[in-house]
Scaffold this motif. Structure first.
Motif, PDB file in Angstrom:
ATOM      1  N   ASN A  71     -61.045 -76.483  14.078  1.00 53.95           N
ATOM      2  CA  ASN A  71     -60.196 -75.293  14.063  1.00 53.95           C
ATOM      3  C   ASN A  71     -58.816 -75.558  13.464  1.00 53.95           C
ATOM      4  O   ASN A  71     -57.800 -75.051  13.945  1.00 53.95           O
ATOM      5  CB  ASN A  71     -60.090 -74.683  15.465  1.00 53.95           C
ATOM      6  CG  ASN A  71     -61.463 -74.374  16.030  1.00 53.95           C
ATOM      7  OD1 ASN A  71     -62.373 -73.994  15.300  1.00 53.95           O
ATOM      8  ND2 ASN A  71     -61.641 -74.569  17.323  1.00 53.95           N
ATOM      9  N   ALA A  72     -58.809 -76.323  12.376  1.00 58.44           N
ATOM     10  CA  ALA A  72     -57.563 -76.628  11.678  1.00 58.44           C
ATOM     11  C   ALA A  72     -56.946 -75.340  11.135  1.00 58.44           C
ATOM     12  O   ALA A  72     -57.662 -74.419  10.732  1.00 58.44           O
ATOM     13  CB  ALA A  72     -57.850 -77.591  10.536  1.00 58.44           C
ATOM     14  N   ALA A  80     -61.106 -80.788  10.066  1.00 60.62           N
ATOM     15  CA  ALA A  80     -60.125 -81.433   9.198  1.00 60.62           C
ATOM     16  C   ALA A  80     -59.873 -82.878   9.610  1.00 60.62           C
ATOM     17  O   ALA A  80     -60.183 -83.277  10.732  1.00 60.62           O
ATOM     18  CB  ALA A  80     -58.817 -80.655   9.242  1.00 60.62           C
ATOM     19  N   VAL A  81     -59.297 -83.625   8.669  1.00 63.07           N
ATOM     20  CA  VAL A  81     -58.765 -84.954   8.958  1.00 63.07           C
ATOM     21  C   VAL A  81     -57.325 -84.993   8.473  1.00 63.07           C
ATOM     22  O   VAL A  81     -56.934 -84.229   7.590  1.00 63.07           O
ATOM     23  CB  VAL A  81     -59.564 -86.108   8.303  1.00 63.07           C
ATOM     24  CG1 VAL A  81     -60.932 -86.277   8.937  1.00 63.07           C
ATOM     25  CG2 VAL A  81     -59.660 -85.938   6.808  1.00 63.07           C
ATOM     26  N   PHE A  82     -56.564 -85.904   9.049  1.00 69.39           N
ATOM     27  CA  PHE A  82     -55.157 -86.061   8.712  1.00 69.39           C
ATOM     28  C   PHE A  82     -54.853 -87.536   8.530  1.00 69.39           C
ATOM     29  O   PHE A  82     -55.139 -88.353   9.412  1.00 69.39           O
ATOM     30  CB  PHE A  82     -54.295 -85.463   9.820  1.00 69.39           C
ATOM     31  CG  PHE A  82     -52.814 -85.705   9.639  1.00 69.39           C
ATOM     32  CD1 PHE A  82     -52.154 -85.246   8.508  1.00 69.39           C
ATOM     33  CD2 PHE A  82     -52.092 -86.375  10.603  1.00 69.39           C
ATOM     34  CE1 PHE A  82     -50.792 -85.459   8.340  1.00 69.39           C
ATOM     35  CE2 PHE A  82     -50.729 -86.590  10.453  1.00 69.39           C
ATOM     36  CZ  PHE A  82     -50.083 -86.134   9.309  1.00 69.39           C
ATOM     37  N   SER A  83     -54.281 -87.877   7.372  1.00 72.07           N
ATOM     38  CA  SER A  83     -53.832 -89.237   7.102  1.00 72.07           C
ATOM     39  C   SER A  83     -52.306 -89.236   7.205  1.00 72.07           C
ATOM     40  O   SER A  83     -51.617 -88.742   6.303  1.00 72.07           O
ATOM     41  CB  SER A  83     -54.261 -89.667   5.690  1.00 72.07           C
ATOM     42  OG  SER A  83     -53.769 -90.970   5.410  1.00 72.07           O
ATOM     43  N   PRO A  84     -51.767 -89.761   8.313  1.00 73.87           N
ATOM     44  CA  PRO A  84     -50.318 -89.730   8.495  1.00 73.87           C
ATOM     45  C   PRO A  84     -49.607 -90.763   7.618  1.00 73.87           C
ATOM     46  O   PRO A  84     -50.238 -91.628   7.005  1.00 73.87           O
ATOM     47  CB  PRO A  84     -50.152 -90.074   9.979  1.00 73.87           C
ATOM     48  CG  PRO A  84     -51.312 -90.960  10.267  1.00 73.87           C
ATOM     49  CD  PRO A  84     -52.445 -90.417   9.427  1.00 73.87           C
ATOM     50  N   GLY A 107     -63.154 -89.074   0.340  1.00 74.12           N
ATOM     51  CA  GLY A 107     -63.579 -87.670   0.358  1.00 74.12           C
ATOM     52  C   GLY A 107     -65.074 -87.536   0.592  1.00 74.12           C
ATOM     53  O   GLY A 107     -65.519 -86.675   1.357  1.00 74.12           O
ATOM     54  N   ALA A 108     -65.857 -88.395  -0.040  1.00 73.52           N
ATOM     55  CA  ALA A 108     -67.312 -88.371   0.165  1.00 73.52           C
ATOM     56  C   ALA A 108     -67.657 -88.725   1.609  1.00 73.52           C
ATOM     57  O   ALA A 108     -68.517 -88.093   2.229  1.00 73.52           O
ATOM     58  CB  ALA A 108     -67.996 -89.329  -0.812  1.00 73.52           C
ATOM     59  N   LYS A 109     -66.958 -89.712   2.154  1.00 74.49           N
ATOM     60  CA  LYS A 109     -67.164 -90.104   3.562  1.00 74.49           C
ATOM     61  C   LYS A 109     -66.833 -88.956   4.509  1.00 74.49           C
ATOM     62  O   LYS A 109     -67.564 -88.670   5.455  1.00 74.49           O
ATOM     63  CB  LYS A 109     -66.239 -91.279   3.906  1.00 74.49           C
ATOM     64  CG  LYS A 109     -66.859 -92.602   4.005  1.00 74.49           C
ATOM     65  CD  LYS A 109     -65.786 -93.583   4.442  1.00 74.49           C
ATOM     66  CE  LYS A 109     -66.447 -94.670   5.215  1.00 74.49           C
ATOM     67  NZ  LYS A 109     -65.564 -95.750   5.577  1.00 74.49           N
ATOM     68  N   TRP A 110     -65.702 -88.308   4.243  1.00 76.69           N
ATOM     69  CA  TRP A 110     -65.248 -87.238   5.127  1.00 76.69           C
ATOM     70  C   TRP A 110     -66.178 -86.032   5.041  1.00 76.69           C
ATOM     71  O   TRP A 110     -66.422 -85.368   6.045  1.00 76.69           O
ATOM     72  CB  TRP A 110     -63.811 -86.866   4.797  1.00 76.69           C
ATOM     73  CG  TRP A 110     -62.838 -88.013   4.980  1.00 76.69           C
ATOM     74  CD1 TRP A 110     -63.048 -89.166   5.677  1.00 76.69           C
ATOM     75  CD2 TRP A 110     -61.529 -88.118   4.450  1.00 76.69           C
ATOM     76  NE1 TRP A 110     -61.941 -89.983   5.612  1.00 76.69           N
ATOM     77  CE2 TRP A 110     -60.997 -89.363   4.867  1.00 76.69           C
ATOM     78  CE3 TRP A 110     -60.747 -87.285   3.661  1.00 76.69           C
ATOM     79  CZ2 TRP A 110     -59.711 -89.787   4.515  1.00 76.69           C
ATOM     80  CZ3 TRP A 110     -59.472 -87.708   3.314  1.00 76.69           C
ATOM     81  CH2 TRP A 110     -58.963 -88.943   3.754  1.00 76.69           C
ATOM     82  N   MET A 111     -66.688 -85.756   3.872  1.00 72.92           N
ATOM     83  CA  MET A 111     -67.634 -84.638   3.729  1.00 72.92           C
ATOM     84  C   MET A 111     -68.907 -84.919   4.524  1.00 72.92           C
ATOM     85  O   MET A 111     -69.481 -84.018   5.122  1.00 72.92           O
ATOM     86  CB  MET A 111     -67.955 -84.385   2.259  1.00 72.92           C
ATOM     87  CG  MET A 111     -66.789 -83.821   1.465  1.00 72.92           C
ATOM     88  SD  MET A 111     -66.140 -82.260   2.092  1.00 72.92           S
ATOM     89  CE  MET A 111     -67.469 -81.169   1.645  1.00 72.92           C
ATOM     90  N   LYS A 112     -69.363 -86.172   4.549  1.00 69.57           N
ATOM     91  CA  LYS A 112     -70.541 -86.531   5.351  1.00 69.57           C
ATOM     92  C   LYS A 112     -70.281 -86.293   6.835  1.00 69.57           C
ATOM     93  O   LYS A 112     -71.208 -86.038   7.597  1.00 69.57           O
ATOM     94  CB  LYS A 112     -70.932 -87.989   5.113  1.00 69.57           C
ATOM     95  CG  LYS A 112     -71.617 -88.210   3.787  1.00 69.57           C
ATOM     96  CD  LYS A 112     -71.988 -89.663   3.597  1.00 69.57           C
ATOM     97  CE  LYS A 112     -72.562 -89.883   2.219  1.00 69.57           C
ATOM     98  NZ  LYS A 112     -72.800 -91.292   1.922  1.00 69.57           N
ATOM     99  N   ALA A 113     -68.999 -86.374   7.237  1.00 67.80           N
ATOM    100  CA  ALA A 113     -68.613 -86.120   8.628  1.00 67.80           C
ATOM    101  C   ALA A 113     -68.329 -84.632   8.851  1.00 67.80           C
ATOM    102  O   ALA A 113     -67.749 -84.256   9.864  1.00 67.80           O
ATOM    103  CB  ALA A 113     -67.390 -86.956   8.998  1.00 67.80           C
ATOM    104  N   VAL A 115     -66.255 -82.680   7.322  1.00 61.29           N
ATOM    105  CA  VAL A 115     -64.835 -82.374   7.232  1.00 61.29           C
ATOM    106  C   VAL A 115     -64.582 -81.632   5.921  1.00 61.29           C
ATOM    107  O   VAL A 115     -64.905 -82.130   4.851  1.00 61.29           O
ATOM    108  CB  VAL A 115     -63.989 -83.673   7.283  1.00 61.29           C
ATOM    109  CG1 VAL A 115     -62.530 -83.363   7.055  1.00 61.29           C
ATOM    110  CG2 VAL A 115     -64.192 -84.375   8.613  1.00 61.29           C
ATOM    111  N   LYS A 116     -63.996 -80.442   6.038  1.00 55.95           N
ATOM    112  CA  LYS A 116     -63.766 -79.598   4.853  1.00 55.95           C
ATOM    113  C   LYS A 116     -62.307 -79.536   4.421  1.00 55.95           C
ATOM    114  O   LYS A 116     -62.006 -79.091   3.324  1.00 55.95           O
ATOM    115  CB  LYS A 116     -64.259 -78.169   5.130  1.00 55.95           C
ATOM    116  CG  LYS A 116     -65.724 -78.085   5.520  1.00 55.95           C
ATOM    117  CD  LYS A 116     -66.624 -78.407   4.347  1.00 55.95           C
ATOM    118  CE  LYS A 116     -68.062 -78.085   4.665  1.00 55.95           C
ATOM    119  NZ  LYS A 116     -68.921 -79.191   4.817  1.00 55.95           N
TER     120      LYS A 116
END
Length: 169
Positions: A71-72, A80-84, A107-113, A115-116
């Motif tokens: 619910n980002a 979502a993911v956040f890289s601080p 990005g490919a890793k995050w999409m598999k998880a 994450v949009k």
């Protein structure tokens, strides 16, 4: 250059790169405090979502993030993911190319998880990194909301009614 998963074996070199990047920014913003140590990157190595670019045994860059959250931006179902700040960085040479390779793999890793939405903090004066991420569409989410702070002078619009549109309309 070889792209690999970010592991605890990379944390020491990554912390050095993070400190170098911070000190580069301090040249532009001397009011930033002097940092003796960077935050520990071990939690980012353990979540399995980070990536690293290696040249032999030398780390050239890394891109890590916190665990995905739902619910980002108050958007139902948007994961979502956040890289601080400090959870990503590169050596100065070939910075744009390194960030490009990092993001392609991450990005490919995050999409598999599932994450949009991906948010990555960069230093304000790192023009090369900002330009590279702009090429990938970063910084576009609210670009239409950016404007000067001068007053908007508009005539009265009494003939218009402003209201929320009902689903059936």
């Amino acid at each position: 250059m070889q792209i690999v998963d970010f592991t605890t074996a990379h944390t020491e070199q990554a912390m050095q790169i993070a400190m170098q990047n911070y000190n580069e920014e301090r040249k532009y913003v001397p009011d930033l405090p002097i940092m003796e140590n960077t935050p520990d990157l071990t939690p980012f190595a353990k979540n399995g979502l980070g990536v690293a670019v290696m040249d032999g045994h030398n780390l050239l860059g890394f891109l890590c993030c916190y665990e995905p959250f739902d619910n980002a931006f108050s958007i139902q179902g948007l994961r979502a993911v956040f890289s601080p700040m400090g959870a990503n960085g590169t050596v100065k040479e070939k910075r744009a190319e390194i960030y490009a390779r990092l993001y392609q793999y991450a990005g490919a890793k995050w999409m598999k998880a599932r994450v949009k939405s991906h948010a990555i903090c960069l230093y304000a004066h790192d023009a090369e990194a900002r330009a590279q991420f702009n090429r990938y569409g970063f910084g576009i989410r609210t670009i239409d909301a950016i404007r000067g702070m001068d007053e908007i002078v508009m005539p009265s619009c009494d003939e218009y009614i402003i209201s929320e549109v009902k689903p059936e309309d």
